[in-house]
Motif scaffolding. Structure first.
Motif, short mmCIF file in Angstrom:
data_model
loop_
_atom_site.label_atom_id
_atom_site.label_comp_id
_atom_site.label_asym_id
_atom_site.label_seq_id
_atom_site.Cartn_x
_atom_site.Cartn_y
_atom_site.Cartn_z
N GLY A 204 -21.88 7.85 -15.63
CA GLY A 204 -22.30 9.23 -15.83
C GLY A 204 -21.20 10.27 -15.80
O GLY A 204 -21.41 11.39 -15.30
N TYR A 205 -20.03 9.93 -16.33
CA TYR A 205 -18.94 10.89 -16.47
C TYR A 205 -18.60 11.01 -17.96
O TYR A 205 -18.67 10.04 -18.71
N ALA A 206 -18.15 12.19 -18.36
CA ALA A 206 -17.67 12.41 -19.72
C ALA A 206 -16.19 12.74 -19.68
O ALA A 206 -15.75 13.54 -18.84
N GLN A 207 -15.42 12.11 -20.56
CA GLN A 207 -13.99 12.45 -20.64
C GLN A 207 -13.85 13.79 -21.33
O GLN A 207 -14.40 14.02 -22.40
N VAL A 208 -13.08 14.68 -20.71
CA VAL A 208 -12.89 16.01 -21.28
C VAL A 208 -11.45 16.30 -21.65
O VAL A 208 -11.15 17.33 -22.25
N GLY A 209 -10.54 15.39 -21.31
CA GLY A 209 -9.15 15.60 -21.66
C GLY A 209 -8.36 14.31 -21.61
O GLY A 209 -8.69 13.39 -20.84
N PHE A 210 -7.35 14.23 -22.46
CA PHE A 210 -6.46 13.05 -22.46
C PHE A 210 -5.09 13.50 -22.97
O PHE A 210 -5.00 14.20 -23.97
N ARG A 211 -4.06 13.08 -22.27
CA ARG A 211 -2.70 13.46 -22.66
C ARG A 211 -1.74 12.32 -22.31
O ARG A 211 -1.76 11.83 -21.17
N GLU A 212 -0.96 11.87 -23.29
CA GLU A 212 0.11 10.94 -22.96
C GLU A 212 1.11 11.66 -22.06
O GLU A 212 1.43 12.82 -22.28
N LEU A 213 1.59 10.95 -21.05
CA LEU A 213 2.41 11.61 -20.04
C LEU A 213 3.47 10.62 -19.54
O LEU A 213 3.30 9.97 -18.51
N ARG A 214 4.55 10.53 -20.29
CA ARG A 214 5.58 9.56 -19.93
C ARG A 214 6.23 9.87 -18.59
O ARG A 214 6.62 8.95 -17.86
N SER A 215 6.33 11.14 -18.24
CA SER A 215 6.95 11.49 -16.96
C SER A 215 6.16 10.95 -15.78
O SER A 215 6.71 10.77 -14.69
N ALA A 216 4.86 10.69 -15.99
CA ALA A 216 4.02 10.15 -14.92
C ALA A 216 3.73 8.67 -15.13
O ALA A 216 2.87 8.10 -14.47
N GLY A 217 4.43 8.05 -16.04
CA GLY A 217 4.31 6.61 -16.21
C GLY A 217 3.21 6.17 -17.15
O GLY A 217 2.84 4.99 -17.14
N GLY A 218 2.65 7.07 -17.96
CA GLY A 218 1.62 6.62 -18.88
C GLY A 218 0.82 7.74 -19.49
O GLY A 218 1.23 8.36 -20.45
N TYR A 219 -0.35 8.05 -18.89
CA TYR A 219 -1.22 9.07 -19.45
C TYR A 219 -1.99 9.77 -18.33
O TYR A 219 -2.04 9.30 -17.19
N LEU A 220 -2.57 10.91 -18.69
CA LEU A 220 -3.46 11.65 -17.79
C LEU A 220 -4.78 11.84 -18.50
O LEU A 220 -4.82 12.32 -19.64
N ALA A 221 -5.87 11.46 -17.84
CA ALA A 221 -7.22 11.63 -18.38
C ALA A 221 -8.06 12.40 -17.37
O ALA A 221 -7.92 12.20 -16.16
N THR A 222 -8.92 13.29 -17.86
CA THR A 222 -9.78 14.06 -16.97
C THR A 222 -11.24 13.81 -17.34
O THR A 222 -11.59 13.66 -18.52
N PHE A 223 -12.10 13.80 -16.30
CA PHE A 223 -13.52 13.52 -16.47
C PHE A 223 -14.33 14.51 -15.64
O PHE A 223 -13.88 14.95 -14.58
N ARG A 224 -15.55 14.80 -16.12
CA ARG A 224 -16.49 15.58 -15.33
C ARG A 224 -17.84 14.86 -15.32
O ARG A 224 -18.14 14.06 -16.22
N ALA A 225 -18.62 15.13 -14.28
CA ALA A 225 -19.96 14.56 -14.21
C ALA A 225 -20.79 15.12 -15.36
O ALA A 225 -20.74 16.31 -15.66
N ALA A 226 -21.56 14.24 -16.02
CA ALA A 226 -22.35 14.66 -17.17
C ALA A 226 -23.71 13.97 -17.13
O ALA A 226 -23.78 12.74 -17.02
N GLY A 227 -24.76 14.75 -17.22
CA GLY A 227 -26.09 14.16 -17.26
C GLY A 227 -26.52 13.59 -15.92
O GLY A 227 -26.00 13.94 -14.86
N ARG A 228 -27.45 12.69 -15.98
CA ARG A 228 -28.03 12.08 -14.78
C ARG A 228 -27.16 10.95 -14.27
O ARG A 228 -26.61 10.18 -15.06
N ARG A 229 -27.01 10.88 -12.96
CA ARG A 229 -26.33 9.72 -12.38
C ARG A 229 -27.27 8.53 -12.50
O ARG A 229 -28.39 8.56 -11.99
N PRO A 230 -26.85 7.43 -13.14
CA PRO A 230 -27.77 6.32 -13.37
C PRO A 230 -28.11 5.58 -12.08
O PRO A 230 -27.35 5.62 -11.11
N ASP A 231 -29.25 4.91 -12.09
CA ASP A 231 -29.57 4.02 -10.99
C ASP A 231 -28.57 2.86 -11.03
O ASP A 231 -28.19 2.39 -12.11
N PRO A 232 -28.11 2.39 -9.86
CA PRO A 232 -27.10 1.31 -9.86
C PRO A 232 -27.50 0.09 -10.69
O PRO A 232 -26.66 -0.49 -11.39
N ALA A 233 -28.78 -0.28 -10.66
CA ALA A 233 -29.22 -1.47 -11.41
C ALA A 233 -29.19 -1.25 -12.91
O ALA A 233 -29.23 -2.23 -13.68
#
Length: 241
Positions: A204-233
């Motif tokens: 139940g998260y949506a990706q809202v950003g992505f950036r390659e980031l060599r200075s940090a060893g790879g990439y940076l991705a950001t997520f926010r909660a979106a919609g209903r949190r699903p039942d674990p099953a």
């Protein structure tokens, strides 16, 4: 402030050094019943060391400043630093959020947690709290964080679906999860971006950003909660391609 006994200092140093070559995990794998949560359909990297480069080398690349800028870290924010290790981000986040902000630094390795607590006390960081986490549950208070940092640690989470599910309520309404990782297989201490996006979406998260980031060893991705949190099953594990 009381002094730690020399034997304890040596024990912590020995534990940290044992994992630096990546050969011996700091926390041995244990069989655990995940309950209603699905098991990750991919290898889980061993927790081998709280350090992947020196702080000086990372600062020369401007790593922390760049990551905090992209994550829009501001004065007065409340931030969680999960898998904080030796505190590279903890220390710098504390300075960025200022005396009106808060940083919660968490690690699951007891010796690393104790060493970080000592550093925070030694540097008199009054806006930082240090706590011991659990491998499948960060135990964060609900509706508390503007940002949750997960830097070079996501691939070490043994039960990612349960961990993300339990973490989600701790985000504030506009809160973001900030993931920094390398674009390589999880067994090589990275997470392919497509797999990361799929596992977050499953809980139940949506990706809202992505950036390659060599200075940090790879990439940076950001997520926010979106919609209903699903039942674990109802959570369906992502399959590696």
């Amino acid at each position: 402030m009381t002094r730690r006994a020399p034997a304890a200092v040596l024990a912590i140093a020995a534990l940290l050094l044992a994992g630096c070559d990546g050969s011996q995990p700091l926390i041995p794998k244990k069989t655990r019943d995940p309950g209603p949560f699905p098991t990750a359909d991919r290898p889980i990297a061993n927790i081998v060391s709280p350090r992947w480069s020196t702080e000086e080398a990372r600062d020369r690349l401007g790593e922390a400043d760049r990551v905090m800028d992209l994550a829009n870290i501001r004065k007065g924010m409340t931030v969680a630093d999960l898998g904080a290790g030796e505190g590279y981000y903890t220390i710098r986040l504390a300075a960025r959020v200022g005396e009106d902000g808060r940083v919660l630094a968490e690690d699951v390795v007891p010796a690393v947690h104790e060493a970080l607590a000592d550093r925070v006390a030694r540097e008199q960081l009054d806006n930082v709290s240090v706590r011991l986490g659990q491998p499948a549950d960060p135990r964060l208070p609900d509706n508390s964080f503007d940002r949750i940092f997960m830097v070079h640690m996501y691939h070490e989470i043994a039960e990612p679906y349960e961990f993300l599910w339990r973490m989600r309520p701790s985000l504030r309404r506009d809160g973001l999860v900030v993931v920094v990782d390398a674009d390589r297989p999880t067994e090589q201490h990275g997470t392919p971006p497509r797999l990361l996006r799929c596992e977050f979406a499953a809980v139940g998260y949506a990706q809202v950003g992505f950036r390659e980031l060599r200075s940090a060893g790879g990439y940076l991705a950001t997520f926010r909660a979106a919609g209903r949190r699903p039942d674990p099953a109802d959570i369906v594990a992502c399959r590696m391609k």
